[in-house]
Every structure is written in structure tokens, then in C-alpha cells.
Design an enzyme around this catalytic site. Structure first.
Site, PDB file in Angstrom:
ATOM      1  N   ASP A  23       0.863  -1.331   0.069  1.00  0.00           N
ATOM      2  CA  ASP A  23       0.073  -0.066   0.043  1.00  0.00           C
ATOM      3  C   ASP A  23       0.882   1.368  -0.099  1.00  0.00           C
ATOM      4  O   ASP A  23       1.731   1.434   1.033  1.00  0.00           O
ATOM      5  CB  ASP A  23      -0.763   0.088   1.384  1.00  0.00           C
ATOM      6  CG  ASP A  23      -1.923  -1.004   1.109  1.00  0.00           C
ATOM      7  OD1 ASP A  23      -2.541  -1.258   0.229  1.00  0.00           O
ATOM      8  OD2 ASP A  23      -1.998  -1.808   2.174  1.00  0.00           O
ATOM      9  N   ASP A 142     -14.037  -3.975  -2.116  1.00  0.00           N
ATOM     10  CA  ASP A 142     -13.823  -4.017  -0.464  1.00  0.00           C
ATOM     11  C   ASP A 142     -15.270  -4.074  -0.030  1.00  0.00           C
ATOM     12  O   ASP A 142     -16.146  -3.421  -0.271  1.00  0.00           O
ATOM     13  CB  ASP A 142     -13.218  -2.633  -0.109  1.00  0.00           C
ATOM     14  CG  ASP A 142     -11.840  -2.280  -0.663  1.00  0.00           C
ATOM     15  OD1 ASP A 142     -11.139  -3.202  -0.948  1.00  0.00           O
ATOM     16  OD2 ASP A 142     -11.697  -1.088  -1.006  1.00  0.00           O
TER      17      ASP A 142
END
Lengths: 278, 225
Positions: A23, A142
């Protein structure tokens, strides 16, 4: 939940893929909890190179940089990462158009991850498939358990609680009212070649993957699925491969912070009878 | 130094291939016209795109009116005026230069493909057929090589080595002798094929870690002979 899942359209001849995730925020690898409280975890090129040498089957790079104008630096970073690795490389974050995807591919990525951009404009998936081929198109979803009763959603029950899986966009900040498993199915039909499925409930907790979410999604689509969110120990990875038919498992912090190589995790998987590339 | 050309038919990522070859010490140029492929020690046909537009590029008419709308906007490399002259024959330009086809690049070695209507190069007899829909498509991930016969590009590579596949079609050669290695995906998938100076892999050596690097190095040695 202990029942063995039916194996469908699944070759046991392919190895299960172990995928470290970077990330990246403003050029640094970061790690959050429930998509928040970000801490620094290092240099992306250094980490990518290390993972590639240490047995990673693939690499995922998610650009979580909030401001659009700083995205340019990310492209240079993608290109620097691509130069040092010799494994497949997916890049996602802020992809909303064919041009965004082309920029990423021309920087050296093999696949493009699309999340919010696909929810806002599902036709983008078909466009991307037409130009780059579906093997380049990864839809990132998500999902979060929503405990409100809704007869229009696919309801599940676990530990006496009823819920459905809801899609969140904009880095987990905005709910959509969409059923995650249905969205996965639609995305695959529109042009996604792979689904990267993250449990918001589990992300950053180290409590293990969401097995139910993962298996229900695998059952719904005929493209490969990558499980993500919740991996705190190698045993969590064993669990998701043993209790679901998922194709790949993604993890971040167990590789970033532990002084353990990817191959060390894969050896544990192999010792449990899970086919891995070693 | 070995001079290598990668033929770019205009879709997707060829940089991982360029990076991988440069790590092996090759000097790499990306070319978009068949006539510019002359004078190299080796030529790569990379693995991205769709069959018809790729074959049209190689026949010197990619991106012209006949292109499908889905890929034409990205297939802009051959749109310029030089195409008004008669197309340059790829096989004549290549001659005996070693050619390495990856995935779609390998598929173009064959006569035709179920992915499109255009004719392939036809240097290997047989067709490209879609994988059975009882399997997960694409065949995506690391699968093991089952080596069928010795080959120069397999030097130092063991039977059972892992390589990275991502494809929805497979080769069905008329002559089984061209198959150097296979992989098992419930059906046998030809993984490496070779005829004369044409070497092809269904998998991606540039994304197959150390094993892929060895294979590319072997091919580069072949080119510098």
C-alpha cells in the site's frame, strides 16, 4: 462452517499464489488498520525487490495517495518497481478511465486494479477488456458485513448473526448499498479477469481472512479470486486455502514487519499439503 | 552484446520483457514496423493483445480500416503513411534469425486461431483453440513444466520447474514433435514449442522468476551464435 467446500472448475495442478501487497502513499509503503491509522513500512522498490527474490508469486501495488496531483510520482515508482522484479505485477488506485489504465500498463505493470472506478462506471471493465484483454483487468472489491436485514440482498448467518456483504468504495470510506457477491459476479461478466477481494472487517486486524465472504465469491464467479484482509500469521493463509477454493492470498504486514521471507510462509503451506511454488 | 528487437503491436505491457532481457545483458529496441526488424540477432513477439490486430500488425496493415473497434484506438503504430506501400513480409524479413514468441506471439506461429478470423504466420502447422469452459479461464498462475524433449532453451532447467501462465487459448499442433514441454491444466497445454528458428512459450518467461530468466538467457545465447 467445517464442511468441506465443493471443488468446482478448480484445477489442483496450479499452485496457490502468495501475494505480498504494497500500500503506497506519497511514495512510501504504509500499513493501516480497518483502512485507517497509517504507519510507515518502508521503500517500495526495496521491498518489491526483496519479495520478488524471496518467492512471491506476484506483487500487488495499491496507490492510496489521496491527492490526484501526486499520482504522477506513483507512475515513476511503478516503473522503478517493474525494473527490479520478474514476477507478475498488479497496480491499482485511482483508476477511472482507459487512459489511467494505459498509463499504468505503460509504466510497466502487467495488470490494472480497478475499484471505485468500476463501481461508478461498470462499462469501463468491458472497455478495458476490449483493449488490453481480460487478463489485465483485476476488479478490487472492498466488502464489509452489513447487519441490517434486507430482503433484496443475499443474507448469511454466522454465530447467530445475520448479515450481507456490502461494497465500499473510495478506500472503504463510502458505502454503496451494493451486494458484494453480486457485484463480483457482474464484474466478471463485464470483463474482469480476476477478483481481488478485501474484507474491511478483517483488514489490518490479523484475525484471519473472512472465509465465508471468500468462498461465497469463489462460488459465484469463474475467474480467479485473491483473498485479502486479516492475515496476521502463516496459519491464516493455511486456513483460507484449506477452508475455501480461493486461488491466491494477499498479505501485507506479515511480510513487511516480520523478519520472515515469503518462502518461509510458503514452506509452512507446503507442510500442510497446500500446493505452492518453492 | 546481443541486439534484440521486440515487435510492439500496440497493446499492453512489453516493458517487463524489455527489463528482463536487459537484465540478461541484451541491448533491446522496441520496433513497431516489420521492415525495422532487419539486422537484429533475435526478435521477440510479445504476449499481449488480441490475435487479429496482432496478425494484421505483423502483416503490415495493423490499425487500418479493417481493425476491430475494440483495439484499433490502441493499435496506432502502423497507421502512418508508409503502409500505403505493399506490406513487408514478416517471414522474409526474419529469415533465419531466431524468433521467440510469447503467449499470443507464439499463437501467431500457427495457421489460425479461434480467437480471430485472420491467418497466422503458419510456420507451425495446427490451430489455436480456446480452453474448455469446464476450467477456470484464464489459466492464470504458476504451473509445472513437463519436459518432452531436450531443447537448447531448456539448458539448466529441470523437469517440474514452475512458470507463470496467463492465457485463455492453447496450441493444438498438427505434429506433436514441435512440443518441447507441456503443462497439465486438467488438459495438456503445450508450454514450449519449437520449429527451426521459431521458439514459442505459452507462459511468460519474463514473469517466471529465475527459471524464466534462465530460458531467456539460453535464447540470447542462441541469437549470438
Amino acid at each position: 462452517m467445517r464442511a468441506r467446500f465443493q471443488s468446482r472448475r478448480q484445477s489442483n495442478l496450479l499452485t496457490k499464489r502468495v501475494i505480498p501487497c504494497l500500500d503506497v502513499d506519497n511514495g512510501r509503503v504504509v500499513k493501516g488498520l480497518h483502512f485507517e491509522s497509517i504507519t510507515d513500512a518502508g521503500d517500495p522498490v526495496e521491498l518489491a525487490s526483496k519479495y520478488s527474490r524471496d518467492g512471491a508469486d506476484e506483487l500487488v501495488f495499491l496507490d492510496i495517495t489521496a491527492s490526484q496531483e501526486k499520482r504522477g510520482t506513483t507512475r515513476e515508482l511503478v516503473s522503478d518497481v517493474a525494473k527490479v522484479i520478474d514476477i507478475p505485477f498488479t497496480v491499482g488506485g485511482g483508476v477511472g478511465s482507459v487512459d489511467d489504465a494505459r498509463d499504468i500498463l505503460l509504466s510497466g505493470a502487467d495488470k490494472v486494479g480497478v475499484n471505485t472506478g468500476a463501481v461508478n462506471n461498470p462499462a469501463l471493465l468491458t472497455e478495458l477488456m476490449g483493449i488490453f484483454g481480460k487478463q489485465c483487468v483485476v476488479v478490487a472489491i472492498d466488502a464489509k458485513r452489513n447487519h441490517s436485514e434486507d430482503s433484496t440482498k443475499t443474507m448469511f448467518e454466522e454465530d447467530g448473526k445475520k448479515f450481507w456483504f456490502e461494497v465500499f468504495i473510495y478506500g472503504g470510506r463510502r458505502s454503496t448499498g451494493l451486494d458484494a457477491i453480486r457485484w463480483a459476479k457482474e464484474a466478471a461478466a463485464l470483463g474482469a479477469g480476476e477478483i481481488l477481494l478485501t474484507s474491511i472487517d478483517r483488514d489490518g486486524t490479523g484475525d484471519g481472512y473472512d472465509v465465508l465472504l471468500t468462498q461465497k465469491t469463489v462460488d459465484a464467479v469463474s475467474v480467479p479470486v485473491i483473498a485479502s484482509g486479516g492475515c496476521g500469521r502463516p496459519e491464516d493463509m493455511c486456513e483460507i486455502f484449506q477452508r475455501s477454493d480461493v486461488d491466491a492470498a494477499l498479505a501485507a504486514s506479515i511480510f513487511h514487519y516480520e523478519d520472515r521471507s515469503v518462502n518461509w510462509v510458503k514452506e509452512i503451506l507446503r507442510d500442510r499439503g497446500i500446493p505452492v511454488r518453492l | 552484446m546481443t541486439d534484440i528487437a521486440i515487435f510492439d503491436y500496440g497493446a499492453g505491457n512489453i516493458f517487463s520483457l524489455k527489463n528482463a532481457l536487459e537484465r540478461q545483458g541484451a541491448s533491446v529496441r522496441i520496433q513497431t514496423k516489420v521492415e525495422d526488424l532487419r539486422g537484429y540477432d533475435g526478435i521477440f513477439l510479445p504476449g499481449v493483445g488480441n490475435f487479429d490486430p496482432a496478425v494484421r500488425s505483423i502483416n503490415g496493415c495493423g490499425g487500418n480500416g479493417s481493425s476491430s473497434s475494440s483495439s484499433s484506438d490502441n493499435n496506432n503504430n502502423n497507421n502512418n503513411s508508409s503502409n500505403s506501400s505493399s506490406p513487408v513480409d514478416f517471414l522474409r524479413v526474419v529469415g533465419t534469425t531466431p524468433v521467440f514468441g510469447i503467449c499470443l506471439g507464439m499463437e501467431m506461429f500457427f495457421e489460425k486461431s479461434q480467437e480471430g478470423k485472420e491467418k497466422g504466420l503458419g510456420v507451425i502447422r495446427g490451430d489455436i483453440v480456446v480452453l474448455p469452459d469446464t476450467l477456470k479461464i484464464p489459466h492464470m498462475g504458476w504451473n509445472a513444466l513437463e519436459i518432452r524433449r531436450e531443447n537448447r532453451i531448456l539448458e539448466g532447467i529441470d523437469d517440474g520447474s514452475w512458470v507463470y501462465f496467463v492465457h485463455s487459448y492453447r496450441a493444438s499442433p498438427a505434429d506433436q514433435d514441435v512440443i518441447v514441454a507441456e503443462s497439465d491444466y486438467d488438459i495438456k497445454v503445450p508450454a514450449i514449442v519449437q520449429r527451426d528458428n521459431f521458439f514459442g512459450t505459452q507462459f511468460h518467461p519474463e514473469k517466471s522468476g529465475a527459471v524464466g530468466a534462465l530460458m531467456l538467457g539460453n535464447f540470447l545465447r542462441e541469437c549470438s551464435k
